[in-house]
Enzyme design. Structure first.
Site, mmCIF file in Angstrom:
data_model
loop_
_atom_site.group_PDB
_atom_site.id
_atom_site.type_symbol
_atom_site.label_atom_id
_atom_site.label_comp_id
_atom_site.label_asym_id
_atom_site.label_seq_id
_atom_site.Cartn_x
_atom_site.Cartn_y
_atom_site.Cartn_z
ATOM 1 N N GLU A 230 -7.003 8.043 -1.866
ATOM 2 C CA GLU A 230 -7.231 6.965 -0.903
ATOM 3 C C GLU A 230 -6.996 7.426 0.534
ATOM 4 O OE1 GLU A 230 -2.910 6.412 -2.335
ATOM 5 O OE2 GLU A 230 -4.806 7.267 -3.039
ATOM 6 N N ASN B 73 -5.382 -0.621 -8.103
ATOM 7 C CA ASN B 73 -5.901 -0.047 -9.350
ATOM 8 C C ASN B 73 -5.181 -0.627 -10.564
ATOM 9 O OD1 ASN B 73 -7.988 1.616 -8.488
ATOM 10 N ND2 ASN B 73 -6.618 3.341 -8.061
#
Length: 366
Positions: free
Chosen positions: A270, A235
């Protein structure tokens, strides 16, 4: 017609022709005309000969067809304004063919005669009536192939039936649409939109059921916790669009792998959780290793730089023989195994054991 003033020497009428009557003197005076009796029948009917010429039509059938009484005798039944079927397919043609076939071949398989069939008729005012037709042969008469054709006006009944069927069809469609809407709503509530996996709420609802079923059946139940390695770095370096693509790819891979085998949930961020009913620890570990290897071969392209990102996962595995007392404890034990997999270098599988049970972890271990 047979009237009370019939002269026996007069030309025989249709009734005397039909039945082969030689009228004796005692029948010269008849108190009630037979034709009037037939006209009082509430059901409409024709009497036709073998060429389908109308020998008699009672008042009820004239009212149904909208034709003045007495105007049908002598006409061909096929000349009336039937709106459907070729003449050879009309029920009186089929009935006559069947009757003749049975007379010439009594051992043959007969076609049903007397079954009601629907036909559409157009009246002179252009209105249409749906008529129920029944054909019956009369035998033993002087004129061969005579048939009685009864006619019932089914327009109102069939219209009502059609309206009811339409109503029922609309109700069914409404129920199906409501079911579809409910299913879509259920998916919105229980499915993760990004990965297509079930969400945490769904796990909360299903987990207790899976645990109870396992307890009742004394059957194995395993749990896996997956975590995408270094996801925060993805990210940070490539942006959240790339991170979302990684989540989608991993979620798709897991759904395909566990289809018809286990139940997969996006646990949060995640992390993914997989419940495996009927699988013990050894079987679950074997599956986890295959999944880890499969994911390690995934290649995700960055949405910003088009670079290829290699994805790996760490996996913790436990089954209910580890001493968990409920589904919550089972998931917690799998999560501790996941922490140990991270501590051991990531991209590996760790199963629950004494070392994991006694270990202490911090959030930074992830």
């Amino acid at each position: 017609m047979i009237r009370s003033t019939v002269d026996p020497s007069a030309k025989p009428n249709w009734l005397s022709k039909l039945f082969g009557w030689a009228l004796p003197k005692r029948f010269v005076a008849v108190p009630v005309e037979l034709g009037e009796v037939l006209d009082r029948f509430p059901e409409g009917f024709f009497i036709v000969d073998g060429r389908f010429n109308i020998l008699f039509a009672n008042e009820a059938i004239c009212n149904i067809l909208g034709i003045p009484h007495g105007h049908l005798e002598g006409q061909s039944l096929d000349s009336l304004k039937w709106c459907s079927s070729m003449p050879r397919n009309r029920p009186w043609h089929e009935a006559l063919r069947t009757a003749r076939s049975q007379r010439h071949n009594p051992e043959g398989v007969p076609i049903a005669v007397g079954d009601e069939q629907l036909m559409l008729y157009e009246r002179s005012d252009q209105s249409r009536r749906l008529l129920a037709i029944t054909v019956r042969e009369i035998t033993g008469l002087s004129i061969p192939d005579v048939m009685v054709i009864s006619v019932r006006d089914a327009t109102v009944v069939e219209t009502y039936r059609a309206e009811m069927e339409d109503l029922l069809a609309r109700v069914r469609r409404s129920r199906e649409e409501a079911h579809q809407s409910n299913e879509e709503l259920r998916q919105l509530v229980t499915q993760d939109a990004l990965t297509g996996c079930c969400n945490r709420r769904s796990l909360d609802e299903r987990g207790d059921i899976l645990w109870q079923n396992s307890t009742t059946d004394a059957a194995p139940l395993s749990c896996m916790m997956f975590d995408i390695d270094h996801f925060k770095s993805v990210n940070d370096e490539y942006g959240h669009a790339t991170g979302d693509e990684v989540l989608r790819c991993v979620g798709t891979s897991l759904r395909h792998t566990f289809e018809n085998v286990g139940e997969i949930y996006r646990y949060g961020g995640e992390e993914f959780c997989v419940m495996l009913p009927a699988y013990d620890l050894n079987a679950a570990r074997s599956i986890a290793e295959k999944v880890r290897s499969t994911v390690s071969h995934l290649s995700v392209h960055s949405a910003t730089t088009n670079e290829v990102i290699q994805v790996t996962v760490s996996i913790g595995v436990v089954d209910r023989d580890s001493g968990a007392k409920n589904i919550g404890e089972l998931i917690h034990q799998a999560d501790k195994c996941l922490y140990m997999a991270k501590r051991n270098g990531r991209n590996c599988v760790v199963t629950y054991g004494p070392e994991v049970a006694s270990a202490r972890f911090r959030s930074s271990d992830r």
